[in-house]
Scaffold this active site. Structure first.
Site: not given
Ligand code: GUN
Length: 302
Positions: A54, A98, A121
């Site tokens: 990311k 995350q 998100d």
């Molecule tokens: N962990 C696994 N997929 C995601 C996601 O799309 N967003 C976040 N914040 N954590 C994750």
């Protein structure tokens, strides 16, 4: 006839090029730089790998980006204070915490603390509600479901009136993608069925699907005989089934397998996403798209 392979890698690269231009334009015309913070707690290898991807993409697109690493033993209170700090930081337009979080932290409490206007998100109940209401209410779409819809639309697959069957009812993929596909409008207007672990006959539902979206987290769950000939199959599963040596780097890397038996399914489906290289690359790209949108909304740019 073998299916068309829907390449998430190629479609994501196309969208990133579009975003790069948009970021340069809003920087030049309005002096606005999209800002994204990713908060990582602890050292879960999968989370480190996602967050690194990311941040790398954010930098490539010209974002202001912050990687905020915190120790596994951070208290819930400290994490909530950190989220509040970024809620109040005008250079930050997107906050991503995350997941998963360590067990001593209440995940719901943390996600609810993120300012809905910075919730790129789309996990905050306000944004989930806006998504459900539809009709232009939603500021952000959740990243993986939004990526799935883009893959379908950009592959020229008709969704209006299509039978969409979603396998899995998670809050991150199953429920929101079902919601997106049933809304009125472009790339949606479908008849949607959600099937899950409580469904009596998975196979018979899957066989009806014009578009089959599988997000169950069970490697090889969907058998080739469950697939309607000529249909579109979107495999969201990213299951780590072992490790192998990378030819490029010589390091050990995970072997990934989808929820669909790809080799057999591609002989029956009309179009199908591979794993890896299907839905995966789209998730990060849609996060970037949400962050650009958030920056534009904050600055009042149309
Ligand atoms: N962990 C696994 N997929 C995601 C996601 O799309 N967003 C976040 N914040 N954590 C994750």
């Amino acid at each position: 006839m073998a299916a068309k392979i829907i390449s998430g890698t190629e479609i994501a690269a196309q969208i990133r090029e579009e975003l790069k231009k948009e970021v340069a334009e809003i920087k030049e015309k309005h002096g606005v730089v999209p800002g994204l913070v990713t908060i990582l707690i602890g050292e879960n290898p999968a989370s480190i790998s996602y967050v690194t991807g990311k941040q790398k993409t954010a930098k490539e697109l010209g974002f202001h980006s912050i990687q905020d690493n915190q120790p596994e033993n951070i208290s819930e209170e400290e994490l909530l204070r950190l989220v509040e700090k970024y809620n109040n930081d005008p250079t930050i337009h997107g906050i991503l915490v995350q997941l998963p979080l360590p067990k001593h932290i209440n995940e719901k409490k943390v996600l609810n603390a993120v300012d809905p206007d910075k919730d790129v998100d789309c996990f905050h109940p306000v944004n989930v509600g806006r998504l459900m209401i539809g009709g232009g209410e939603a500021k952000f779409l959740p990243c993986t479901p939004a990526g799935i819809q883009e893959l379908i639309v950009r592959s020229g697959i008709e969704t209006s009136g299509a039978e969409v069957v979603v396998v899995g009812r998670s809050n991150i993929v199953g429920k929101p993608i079902a919601n997106i596909m049933l809304q009125k409008g472009r790339g949606a207007n479908s008849t949607v069925t959600i099937v899950h672990t409580g469904t009596k006959d998975l196979a018979s539902h899957c066989r009806r699907a014009d578009i089959l979206i599988v997000a169950a987290g069970v490697p090889g769950l969907v058998k080739p005989e469950w697939i309607r000939p000529g249909s579109c199959v979107i495999d969201v599963g990213v299951n780590r089934v072992g490790e192998k040596m990378s030819e490029k780097t010589g390091k050990m890397v995970p072997i990934l397998k989808g929820d669909v038996d790809f080799d057999a399914a591609k002989e029956i489906a009309g179009a199908i996403t591979p794993v890896p290289g299907g839905v995966g690359p789209m998730t990060i790209t849609m996060l970037m798209k949400n962050t650009v949108k958030s920056a534009k909304l904050a600055a009042g740019i149309k």
